[in-house]
Design an enzyme around this catalytic site. Structure first.
Site, short mmCIF file in Angstrom:
data_model
loop_
_atom_site.label_atom_id
_atom_site.label_comp_id
_atom_site.label_asym_id
_atom_site.label_seq_id
_atom_site.Cartn_x
_atom_site.Cartn_y
_atom_site.Cartn_z
N GLU A 42 0.94 -1.17 0.14
CA GLU A 42 -0.01 0.12 0.07
C GLU A 42 0.81 1.25 -0.15
OE1 GLU A 42 -2.90 0.31 3.14
OE2 GLU A 42 -2.78 2.32 3.26
N GLU A 53 -1.67 11.28 4.01
CA GLU A 53 -2.83 11.06 4.79
C GLU A 53 -2.57 12.34 5.79
OE1 GLU A 53 -3.86 6.97 6.20
OE2 GLU A 53 -1.76 6.86 6.09
#
Length: 607
Positions: A138, A143
């Site tokens: 991933e 974020e």
């Protein structure tokens, strides 16, 4: 809203394996400009539903929460109960419509804000070639969690199945305005065996196969994009009374290039008056025309016109800029660099020659209070210190103090204030020391609850006193208030079963020494004299002024404290510092006078 518009280059299902190149102009290979009035379903697929999404999230994803108009994609999080979830939002992905192996992936985004808000721009494997999450990897390009509005995270996930999954990442702190105030460009450059993360073309993190070893590097297959706005979850925590709804994630564009962009790298937080600090322009050749501009109070020492510049910082923070002109056009890169304040001792937390505001309540090992100093010739010449023999049977051996000598720890996590400690140990060089600030009521629950912040140091000497900065590491529990700290925990060589002996003293808090450092710096030749200079074994400081010197520090050229002495030096008196084990090189000697003024001189340790 757009800085420029580009035509869509590829339609329908897109898979590209891209090799990043240096010496060519950027080639756009895929773009989503959000120029229409609805989401382009030839490029994106909605993901819908609730159920927590593996992170105990609180939202229900619905297509209705995605809108396109005015050149923007907007994903809106609302407080509304649908499908058993208290919130709604949206999540889209490009799987089997736009899949990529390698390239520069970037998006221009403006963040929402508030406790419990969790937007992300990320990539997942399209084929799960190596197995289910996280075995096939991933890539989190960006974020952001609302309780840390000035920080961005970039991370890779990999390794075996949960709960033994692994991750490695970095973060970028804006220092000034938070990311909800304006748009920023978030990017990765992904190539075989390496991924690099950028904010506004500033390189802040790099991960290579060595960061994953001995696990498999799964980032050699095709991945697709995901854009979503989560509410709540294990990491950001739930919204609270301060969270305002609706919240909107705005995306100007998503683009993929085959070429490395020109980028800037170098330290973004530097010590007070840090000299000889190097910054680099990446992705330019020797034909580029480059002009650097330093902020007020800083000077360009060397490198003007080249891809590497050396800055001597003063007392002021500011924007370092580079204008770059190549065959591809002109570009200005800018990065805000924070200069930490000049610091002086503000308060003692544990000093064995004086009373302490903290009370020792527990230790795993053997603690000896007010122990005779094993070596009074080093930087710590006080007669009494603490002695601690670590319990070799305890993996996380701890020394626990309780009390509330500091009303607010916010300045410590902002690096406006700092913790220091004197250490003398027989443990090997490189031994980790952790210092944790906690809340006793919350700490009774499982980690990380109650652990407000952690501070870290590594020893550089063995069987010799040294003064170490306990540098801010992280905030394990963002829910613990900075004003609620009533416990401090000291860990020597955590996560081991070692049984070394540690002498420690002068666990102190340091604060800005002056309201105006610039005005307080005075002519060093009138304050003190150094001899011999160059020297080898002993550094002799003579106070030439009319004020007592309260503190003398030997600093490396990047501003780190190598040695510090708090012995008062009266006018016309001398101070002798043992520098026998100090490495050869050039240093700064900084003194703080009783009137609050400072002076700095260079000193050379001869070979």
């Amino acid at each position: 809203m757009k800085r420029f518009r580009l035509a869509l280059l590829l339609l329908g299902c897109t898979y590209l394996g891209i090799t990043l190149m240096h010496a060519q102009c950027p080639k756009l290979v895929w773009a989503e400009e959000f120029d229409g009035t609805s989401l382009d379903l030839q490029k994106w697929t909605h993901q819908t539903g609730g159920g927590g999404w593996g992170n105990n999230e609180l939202q229900n994803y619905r297509p209705e929460n995605t809108t396109v108009g005015g050149g923007l994609l907007k994903i809106t999080a609302k407080r509304e109960n649908i499908g058993g979830n208290a919130y709604t939002s949206s999540r889209i992905r490009s799987i089997n419509k736009a899949d990529f192996t390698y390239g520069r992936m970037e998006a221009r985004i403006k963040m929402p804000y508030g406790q419990g808000i969790w937007p992300a721009f990320w990539m997942m494997p399209t084929d799960d070639r190596y197995g289910g999450w996280p075995k096939s990897g991933e890539i989190d390009i960006m974020e952001y969690i609302g309780r840390e509005p000035k920080k961005i995270y970039g991370t890779i996930h990999f390794g075996p199945d949960w709960p033994n999954n692994k991750s490695s990442g970095g973060s970028y702190d804006a220092y000034r305005e938070d990311f909800s105030k304006e748009f920023h460009v978030f990017a990765v450059e992904w190539e075989p065996n390496e991924i690099r993360w950028y904010v506004d073309d500033y390189l802040y993190s790099t991960k290579k196969t060595t960061d994953v070893a001995p696990e498999r590097w799964p980032f050699d297959q095709r991945f697709h994009f995901i854009l979503n706005l989560a509410v709540g979850g294990n990491w950001p925590g739930s919204p609270d009374g301060s969270t305002v709804f609706p919240q909107v994630l705005e995306v100007d564009y998503v683009r993929v290039y085959d070429t490395k962009a020109t980028s800037l790298s170098g330290p973004r937080s530097v010590p007070f008056k840090a000299p000889f600090t190097v910054y680099t322009l990446n992705g330019v050749d020797n034909t580029a025309k480059i002009t650097w501009e330093a902020p007020a109070g800083a000077e360009i020492s060397s490198g003007q016109g080249s891809s590497n510049v050396v800055i001597n910082w003063g007392a002021n923070s500011g924007d370092l800029k580079a204008e770059v002109e190549t065959a591809c056009g002109k570009k200005t890169l800018s990065v805000y660099v924070r200069v930490e304040p000049g610091l002086a001792k503000a308060s003692a937390l544990e000093n064995f020659d004086d009373s302490s505001p903290l009370k020792l309540t527990f230790s795993n090992g053997t603690f000896s209070d007010n122990f005779a100093n094993p070596n009074t010739t080093g930087i710590n010449s006080t007669p009494l210190v603490g002695k601690y023999v670590r319990n070799g049977g305890s993996q996380y051996d701890i020394i626990v103090y309780e009390g509330k000598p500091i009303s607010d720890l916010s300045p410590f996590i902002n690096k406006e204030r700092k913790f220091f400690i004197d250490v003398y140990t027989n443990a090997p060089v490189g031994t980790e020391i952790l210092f944790q600030a906690e809340n006793t009521a919350r700490s009774a629950q499982n980690y990380p609850t109650g652990r407000h912040s952690r501070y870290q140091a590594f020893t550089t000497k063995q069987n010799e006193w040294e003064r170490l900065e306990l540098a801010y590491l992280d905030r394990p529990d963002g829910g613990t208030a900075s004003t609620a700290i009533d416990r401090y925990v000291l860990l020597f060589k955590p996560n081991t079963f070692s049984s070394h002996t540690y002498h420690f003293d002068n666990l102190d808090a340091y604060a800005p020494a002056l309201t105006s450092i610039r005005e307080a710096l005075i002519d060093a030749d009138k304050v003190f004299q150094l001899s011999p200079n160059p020297g080898q074994e002993v550094l002799i400081l003579e106070n030439l002024g009319e004020e007592a010197i309260l503190q003398t520090s030997l600093l490396s050229l990047d501003g780190r404290i190598v040695q510090s002495n708090s012995e008062k030096v009266l006018p016309q008196q001398i101070l002798e510092m043992n520098v026998l084990t100090t490495s050869p090189g050039t240093y700064l000697v900084q003194v703080l006078r009783a009137d609050g003024k400072m002076a700095v001189k260079k000193w050379v340790k001869a070979k």
